[in-house]
Design a protein around this motif. Structure first.
Motif, mmCIF file in Angstrom:
data_model
loop_
_atom_site.group_PDB
_atom_site.id
_atom_site.type_symbol
_atom_site.label_atom_id
_atom_site.label_comp_id
_atom_site.label_asym_id
_atom_site.label_seq_id
_atom_site.Cartn_x
_atom_site.Cartn_y
_atom_site.Cartn_z
ATOM 1 N N LEU A 68 1.191 8.137 -11.162
ATOM 2 C CA LEU A 68 0.379 6.920 -11.145
ATOM 3 C C LEU A 68 1.229 5.681 -11.402
ATOM 4 O O LEU A 68 1.006 4.618 -10.796
ATOM 5 C CB LEU A 68 -0.732 7.019 -12.191
ATOM 6 N N ALA A 69 2.222 5.806 -12.284
ATOM 7 C CA ALA A 69 3.069 4.668 -12.654
ATOM 8 C C ALA A 69 3.826 4.095 -11.454
ATOM 9 O O ALA A 69 4.203 2.918 -11.459
ATOM 10 C CB ALA A 69 4.059 5.080 -13.743
ATOM 11 N N TYR A 70 4.041 4.916 -10.441
ATOM 12 C CA TYR A 70 4.756 4.439 -9.247
ATOM 13 C C TYR A 70 3.980 3.321 -8.542
ATOM 14 O O TYR A 70 4.560 2.374 -8.003
ATOM 15 C CB TYR A 70 4.990 5.601 -8.286
ATOM 16 N N PHE A 71 2.658 3.412 -8.572
ATOM 17 C CA PHE A 71 1.816 2.491 -7.794
ATOM 18 C C PHE A 71 1.506 1.232 -8.606
ATOM 19 O O PHE A 71 0.357 0.971 -8.982
ATOM 20 C CB PHE A 71 0.533 3.204 -7.376
ATOM 21 N N ASP A 72 2.528 0.435 -8.840
ATOM 22 C CA ASP A 72 2.373 -0.755 -9.672
ATOM 23 C C ASP A 72 2.458 -2.058 -8.876
ATOM 24 O O ASP A 72 2.483 -3.148 -9.434
ATOM 25 C CB ASP A 72 3.422 -0.767 -10.783
ATOM 26 N N GLY A 73 2.522 -1.936 -7.546
ATOM 27 C CA GLY A 73 2.530 -3.122 -6.701
ATOM 28 C C GLY A 73 3.873 -3.797 -6.522
ATOM 29 O O GLY A 73 3.977 -4.773 -5.783
ATOM 30 N N THR A 74 4.904 -3.295 -7.180
ATOM 31 C CA THR A 74 6.236 -3.889 -7.009
ATOM 32 C C THR A 74 6.846 -3.406 -5.696
ATOM 33 O O THR A 74 6.271 -2.567 -4.998
ATOM 34 C CB THR A 74 7.159 -3.511 -8.180
ATOM 35 N N LYS A 75 8.007 -3.908 -5.366
ATOM 36 C CA LYS A 75 8.655 -3.508 -4.120
ATOM 37 C C LYS A 75 9.324 -2.146 -4.269
ATOM 38 O O LYS A 75 9.968 -1.869 -5.273
ATOM 39 C CB LYS A 75 9.692 -4.547 -3.689
ATOM 40 N N ASP A 76 9.158 -1.332 -3.263
ATOM 41 C CA ASP A 76 9.809 -0.035 -3.242
ATOM 42 C C ASP A 76 11.303 -0.246 -3.017
ATOM 43 O O ASP A 76 11.710 -0.949 -2.078
ATOM 44 C CB ASP A 76 9.227 0.826 -2.126
ATOM 45 N N GLU A 77 12.120 0.350 -3.862
ATOM 46 C CA GLU A 77 13.568 0.140 -3.779
ATOM 47 C C GLU A 77 14.156 0.682 -2.489
ATOM 48 O O GLU A 77 15.167 0.171 -1.990
ATOM 49 C CB GLU A 77 14.265 0.803 -4.978
ATOM 50 N N LYS A 78 13.543 1.712 -1.920
ATOM 51 C CA LYS A 78 14.080 2.317 -0.706
ATOM 52 C C LYS A 78 13.630 1.583 0.553
ATOM 53 O O LYS A 78 14.422 1.344 1.459
ATOM 54 C CB LYS A 78 13.659 3.790 -0.626
ATOM 55 N N THR A 79 12.358 1.223 0.620
ATOM 56 C CA THR A 79 11.821 0.607 1.837
ATOM 57 C C THR A 79 11.794 -0.915 1.781
ATOM 58 O O THR A 79 11.753 -1.581 2.826
ATOM 59 C CB THR A 79 10.393 1.103 2.102
ATOM 60 N N GLY A 80 11.797 -1.466 0.569
ATOM 61 C CA GLY A 80 11.701 -2.912 0.417
ATOM 62 C C GLY A 80 10.295 -3.451 0.607
ATOM 63 O O GLY A 80 10.073 -4.658 0.588
ATOM 64 N N GLU A 81 9.330 -2.548 0.805
ATOM 65 C CA GLU A 81 7.939 -2.956 1.010
ATOM 66 C C GLU A 81 7.168 -2.928 -0.310
ATOM 67 O O GLU A 81 7.527 -2.198 -1.239
ATOM 68 C CB GLU A 81 7.263 -2.035 2.025
ATOM 69 N N ASP A 82 6.100 -3.725 -0.368
ATOM 70 C CA ASP A 82 5.263 -3.742 -1.561
ATOM 71 C C ASP A 82 4.508 -2.422 -1.698
ATOM 72 O O ASP A 82 3.886 -1.942 -0.730
ATOM 73 C CB ASP A 82 4.246 -4.888 -1.488
ATOM 74 N N LYS A 83 4.553 -1.832 -2.864
ATOM 75 C CA LYS A 83 3.824 -0.597 -3.109
ATOM 76 C C LYS A 83 2.344 -0.897 -3.332
ATOM 77 O O LYS A 83 1.980 -1.999 -3.742
ATOM 78 C CB LYS A 83 4.399 0.110 -4.346
ATOM 79 N N PRO A 84 1.473 0.059 -3.068
ATOM 80 C CA PRO A 84 0.053 -0.148 -3.376
ATOM 81 C C PRO A 84 -0.142 -0.360 -4.878
ATOM 82 O O PRO A 84 0.745 -0.035 -5.674
ATOM 83 C CB PRO A 84 -0.599 1.159 -2.912
ATOM 84 N N VAL A 85 -1.303 -0.874 -5.238
ATOM 85 C CA VAL A 85 -1.624 -1.084 -6.649
ATOM 86 C C VAL A 85 -2.768 -0.140 -7.028
ATOM 87 O O VAL A 85 -3.887 -0.296 -6.544
ATOM 88 C CB VAL A 85 -2.039 -2.542 -6.932
ATOM 89 N N TYR A 86 -2.455 0.855 -7.854
ATOM 90 C CA TYR A 86 -3.456 1.785 -8.347
ATOM 91 C C TYR A 86 -3.605 1.584 -9.844
ATOM 92 O O TYR A 86 -2.664 1.176 -10.546
ATOM 93 C CB TYR A 86 -3.042 3.243 -8.110
ATOM 94 N N LEU A 87 -4.784 1.891 -10.342
ATOM 95 C CA LEU A 87 -4.981 1.984 -11.785
ATOM 96 C C LEU A 87 -6.082 2.998 -12.049
ATOM 97 O O LEU A 87 -6.870 3.327 -11.164
ATOM 98 C CB LEU A 87 -5.300 0.621 -12.399
ATOM 99 N N SER A 88 -6.111 3.496 -13.253
ATOM 100 C CA SER A 88 -7.091 4.504 -13.641
ATOM 101 C C SER A 88 -8.067 3.935 -14.660
ATOM 102 O O SER A 88 -7.660 3.231 -15.581
ATOM 103 C CB SER A 88 -6.378 5.728 -14.228
#
Length: 235
Positions: A68-88
Motif C-alpha cells: 500500500l505504501a507504494y501508492f503515495d502519488g509520487t513519481k515512480d523512480e523507474k518510469t518517471g510517471e506519477d503513481k496512483p494515490v491509494y489509502l485505506s
C-alpha cells in the motif's frame, strides 16, 4: 442571349411583378432557405451509435502495508510517471487518484497517501501516531466510529472512489509465514469464488508453490493467477 442577359431579364420581370426594385435578391434568398430546409429534413445524417467501451475493472486484491505504501502519488523512480494515490480506511483500500490535489504530494492530506488512515479521519487528526494502525479502528468510541463510517460512505457513494481491495494486518500475515504446507493445501487455495474469504481479506488466497516457498498471489496477482485468468493452471 447570354446567361447574364437572361438572368437580368428574369430580375426585371420579378421587379415588375412585385413592384419592388431588387426583389429578385429576396426571392433568391427565400429559394435558398427553402431548399436548404427541404434538404435538411429529407437527408437526415445517419445516427451512429457509439458503443462505450467499459473499462474492465481489476479484480479486488489484498494489500500488505508495504504494498500500500507504494501508492503515495509520487513519481515512480523507474518510469518517471506519477503513481496512483491509494489509502485505506478501516481496511478498505480506495483509489483516490481523482483527489490527487488533496491526497497527493503537497496536498493537505498527503500524509494519508499509501497508509491506513481510518483512526486519523475518525479523530480528525493529522498526528502520525494515528496513521497505519488498522487494529486501532476497533477501539474507537461511538462518536468516532460514526465519523469513520461517514468517511467510508463519502468515499464510496459521494466521491465514487474505486475500491481496490483490502489491507491485511501485518500481524495476521506474520502468523502465517512459518507454516508447513502440503501439496493438497495448495489445491484448496486457488482463489475460487467458492472458497471462503478470510476475515479482513478482499479475495480468497491464491497459493503458488515455487521451490520450497509458497506465495499468496491474492496480494497483487489476482489478474494473473486467479481462476479464469491467464496462469490459473499454475495454482
Amino acid at each position: 442571349m447570354s446567361l447574364a442577359d437572361y438572368a437580368r431579364e428574369v430580375s426585371l420581370w420579378i421587379d415588375g411583378l412585385t413592384g419592388i426594385h431588387g426583389s429578385s435578391g429576396y426571392v433568391l434568398i427565400f429559394v435558398v432557405v427553402f431548399l436548404g430546409h427541404q434538404f435538411m429534413n429529407t437527408h437526415e445524417p445517419p445516427i451512429i451509435e457509439m458503443e462505450k467501451e467499459e473499462e474492465e475493472k481489476e479484480p479486488p486484491r489484498n494489500f500488505t502495508s508495504k504494498q500500500l505504501a507504494y501508492f503515495d502519488g509520487t513519481k515512480d523512480e523507474k518510469t518517471g510517471e506519477d503513481k496512483p494515490v491509494y489509502l485505506s480506511v478501516n481496511g478498505t483500500v480506495f483509489d483516490v487518484s481523482d483527489g490527487r490535489n488533496f491526497y497527493g504530494p503537497e496536498g493537505p492530506y498527503e500524509k494519508f497517501a499509501g497508509k491506513e488512515c481510518g483512526v486519523a479521519l475518525a479523530k480528525m487528526s493529522f498526528e502520525e501516531k494515528y496513521l497505519g494502525d488498522l487494529k486501532a479502528c476497533e477501539t474507537l468510541n461511538f462518536g468516532e466510529k460514526n465519523e469513520l463510517e461517514g468517511w467510508i460512505e463519502k468515499f464510496t457513494y459521494y466521491r465514487n472512489y474505486p475500491i481496490k481491495g483490502k489491507l491485511v494486518v501485518d500481524e495476521d500475515l506474520q502468523s502465517l509465514a512459518n507454516r508447513v504446507l502440503k501439496k493438497e493445501d495448495l489445491s484448496k487455495h486457488t482463489g475460487s469464488s467458492e472458497e471462503e474469504i478470510p476475515s479482513g481479506y478482499a479475495t480468497a488466497p491464491i497459493y503458488i508453490g515455487a521451490g520450497e516457498k509458497v506465495y499468496d498471489a491474492s496480494f497483487g496477482g489476482v489478474e494473473f493467477y486467479g481462476t479464469s485468468f491467464r496462469f490459473d493452471v499454475c495454482v
